[in-house]
Design an enzyme around this catalytic site. Structure first.
Site, short mmCIF file in Angstrom:
data_model
loop_
_atom_site.label_atom_id
_atom_site.label_comp_id
_atom_site.label_asym_id
_atom_site.label_seq_id
_atom_site.Cartn_x
_atom_site.Cartn_y
_atom_site.Cartn_z
N GLY A 14 0.84 -1.20 0.00
CA GLY A 14 0.00 0.00 0.00
C GLY A 14 0.87 1.24 0.00
CE LYS A 80 9.42 21.56 -3.84
NZ LYS A 80 9.86 20.16 -4.00
#
Length: 516
Positions: A14, A80
Site C-alpha cells: 500500500g 511549493k
C-alpha cells in the site's frame, strides 16, 4: 476483450506507491473488465518519504479526477514554488531553485545569454531577480500562474507539500469506495511462480489464502518482495556517486512563518530538509554513514528543530540506485521496490507517477511481448540516470572546503552524461536537452547560477542587442515582476482562503492564517 487480455492485476503493498498505482490504473482501465486488487500488511510500516512534490503531481491529480485544493484539504497540504538551498555553495550562502523561467528570450536567444552579456559589462543584478516564482517565494507570498501569461515572465508552475500518510489514506478511500479496487489485508508468506514460464502465478498469505493475477505490480518498498526477492533481479548501486545512505526524520511544531517552498540546508555530512505543512513541519537529515554516526546525526537534527518534536525520530537506511530491470516477466516494480533516489529534488513521487503512466503506455496482454518490457526498462533506466545526474551536480559543485564528505564529492569522477552537460555550459552557456530529462533547462540554470558556475563568454548572437538596450529591457522586466508579485498574498492567508484542512483535536502544530 481479446482472449489473451489482462483480466486481473494484483498490487503488492500500500502506502503512497500502492495507492497511487491503484487509483491511476483503476481510473484509466475503468471501461475494461479488469479486477484490481491491492494487498497490504497491517504490520508493515510504510516509509512515508515524499512529502514534497514537483509540478507533475498536479497532472496526476487531474488524471484521477481530483483537484489540488481537494487533496490539500485532505492532507494538510501547502504550496511549493521551489526549493531554497542554504549553505550548499558555501556556508552562509543561499539560492533558490524555482518552478519557473528566467526573463524573456529574444531573437531565439535564451535570456541568460543576454544576462551574461550585461554581467560581463558590470551589471551585478542576480539572475534570480528575473524569476517571478523566486520573487514571490522569497517574500513568503503565493500566486498561481495565469492561464494565458502575457510573456515568459508569467510562466511558472507550482507543486504541493502534503502529509504522505494522509495522502495514502485519501487515495485508499477513493480507490476502494469510488473506483472499486479490492482491498485485502494480509502478510505475504510466499510467492509462487509458474514452473513453465517462470512468471509469478500467485502470492500466498499467512493463514493460507492465495491471491492469483495476470499482472503483478510490486509496491512492497525496499524489500522488493516480488522483483528483487522472488524474481531475483539485481540492484544497480549508485552509492559511489551519491554518498548519502541514511536519513533520520522527525516532525515538529511551527516556529517560523509558513514558507511556500521546501528548504534544503547543507550540513557537515549531508543535508537537512524542512517541509512546512499546515499542521506541522517535516524535518530530516539525509547523511553519509561513513562520515557521521546515527546517534550524531539524530542529535544534530534534534538540535536544529524550530519547534517542539511531535514524534520519535524515524531512521531510514537506503542504497541509491535501481533494479537493473524494472519490468521482469509479468511483474512491474513501482516506487521503492524499483529503486531510490534521495529526496533532494522531491522526485520519489514523480518516479511512482511516471512508472504507472509508462505501464499504461506499454500495457501488455497475457502473452507479455518482451518488446514492451524492454522499452519500459530502457526509458525507466534513462529517467533514473537523468535525475541521478541532476542530483550529483548539487554535490559535485559544492564549495564547502575542509569537510571530508564534501571534499570527496568535488573530487568525484562524473558520469560522461553529466560531464558533457557541464562542458556545454561552461564552454558556451549551452543547456542541452537529453532524452527523458526530468529537469528542464531552467532547473539546470538555477543550479549553475546558485553555484556560481558561468562560461567565460556569452553567445555571439546576444550581440543583436546593445548593453544599453538590454539595461532598459531588463529594468522593465523587473518592474513587471514587481507588479505581479504585488498581487500575491501571504502563504498562510492563501491556505486559509482556499484549502485549509479541518482542524483536528490538539492540532497545536498548525500555523494560523494571521501568522504570515
Amino acid at each position: 476483450m481479446a482472449k489473451n487480455a489482462i483480466r486481473s492485476i494484483l498490487i503488492v503493498g500500500g502506502g503512497t506507491a500502492g495507492w497511487m498505482t491503484a487509483n491511476l490504473l483503476a481510473t484509466r482501465l475503468r471501461r475494461l473488465p479488469i479486477e484490481i486488487t491491492l494487498v497490504e500488511s497491517p504490520d508493515i510500516r510504510t516509509v512515508g518519504v515524499g512529502e514534497a512534490t514537483v509540478p507533475a503531481i498536479r497532472d496526476y491529480f487531474k488524471a484521477i479526477g481530483v483537484t489540488e485544493f481537494e487533496v490539500m484539504r485532505a492532507t494538510q497540504g501547502t504550496v511549493k514554488l521551489g526549493i531554497e538551498f542554504q549553505d550548499w555553495a558555501r556556508p552562509g550562502e543561499r539560492f533558490f531553485h524555482p518552478f519557473g523561467r528566467y526573463g524573456v528570450d529574444a531573437f531565439a536567444v535564451p535570456f541568460h545569454q543576454f544576462w551574461l552579456k550585461r554581467r560581463m559589462a558590470g551589471d551585478e543584478t542576480p539572475l534570480s531577480a528575473y524569476c517571478l516564482a523566486t520573487e514571490a517565494a522569497s517574500r513568503g507570498l503565493v500566486l498561481l500562474p495565469p492561464d494565458q501569461p502575457a510573456n515568459d515572465l508569467g510562466v511558472f508552475d507550482w507543486a504541493i507539500h502534503f502529509d504522505a500518510g494522509l495522502f495514502a489514506r485519501f487515495l485508499s478511500r477513493r480507490a476502494r469506495d469510488d473506483l472499486g479496487v479490492r482491498h485485502v489485508e494480509g502478510t505475504i508468506a510466499g510467492v509462487n511462480r509458474d514452473g513453465e514460464t517462470g512468471r509469478i502465478a500467485s502470492v500466498t498469505l499467512e493463514g493460507g489464502a492465495e491471491l492469483a493475477a495476470d499482472l503483478f505490480v510490486d509496491c512492497s518498498g525496499f524489500r522488493s518482495l516480488l522483483l528483487g526477492q522472488a524474481l531475483d533481479v539485481p540492484y544497480e548501486d549508485w552509492t559511489h556517486l551519491l554518498p548519502c545512505d541514511r536519513a533520520v526524520a522527525v516532525p515538529c511544531t511551527h516556529g517560523e512563518e509558513l514558507a511556500p517552498f521546501t528548504r534544503s540546508t547543507a550540513l557537515s555530512a549531508g543535508w537537512q530538509w524542512r517541509i512546512p505543512l499546515q499542521h506541522r513541519v517535516g524535518n530530516g537529515y539525509v547523511y553519509s554513514s561513513r562520515h557521521i554516526s546515527d546517534d550524531e546525526a539524530t542529535a544534530t537534527l534534534l538540535s536544529r528543530l524550530e519547534g517542539e518534536t511531535l514524534a520519535e525520530p524515524n531512521m531510514l537506511r537506503f542504497r541509491t540506485g535501481h533494479r537493473q530491470r524494472l519490468w521482469e516477466k509479468n511483474c512491474v516494480a513501482v516506487g521503492l521496490a524499483a529503486g531510490f533516489l534521495e529526496p533532494l529534488e522531491s522526485t520519489s513521487i514523480t518516479l511512482i507517477q511516471s512508472a504507472v503512466e509508462r505501464l499504461l503506455d506499454h500495457f501488455p496482454d497475457r502473452d507479455f511481448d518482451p518488446s514492451l518490457a524492454d522499452e519500459f526498462n530502457r526509458i525507466t533506466r534513462l529517467e533514473y540516470a537523468r535525475i541521478r545526474d541532476f542530483l550529483l551536480l548539487h554535490y559535485w559543485a559544492n564549495r564547502r572546503e575542509g569537510e571530508a564528505m564534501w571534499d570527496e564529492c568535488r573530487a568525484l569522477e562524473l558520469p560522461e552524461t553529466l560531464a558533457a552537460r557541464i562542458r556545454a555550459f561552461t564552454g558556451g552557456g549551452k543547456l542541452p536537452r537529453f532524452e527523458w530529462d526530468s529537469f528542464q533547462s531552467p532547473s539546470w540554470l538555477s543550479m549553475y547560477a546558485g553555484f556560481d558556475i558561468w562560461p567565460p563568454r556569452h553567445d555571439p548572437l546576444a550581440d543583436q542587442l546593445t548593453v544599453e538596450e538590454l539595461g532598459a529591457s531588463f529594468a522593465k522586466m523587473r518592474e513587471a515582476i514587481g507588479r505581479a508579485a504585488a498581487l500575491a498574498v501571504p502563504h498562510a492567508r492563501f491556505i486559509a482562503e482556499n484549502c485549509a484542512a479541518p482542524a483536528a483535536p490538539h492540532d497545536h502544530g498548525r500555523v494560523p492564517a494571521h501568522s504570515a
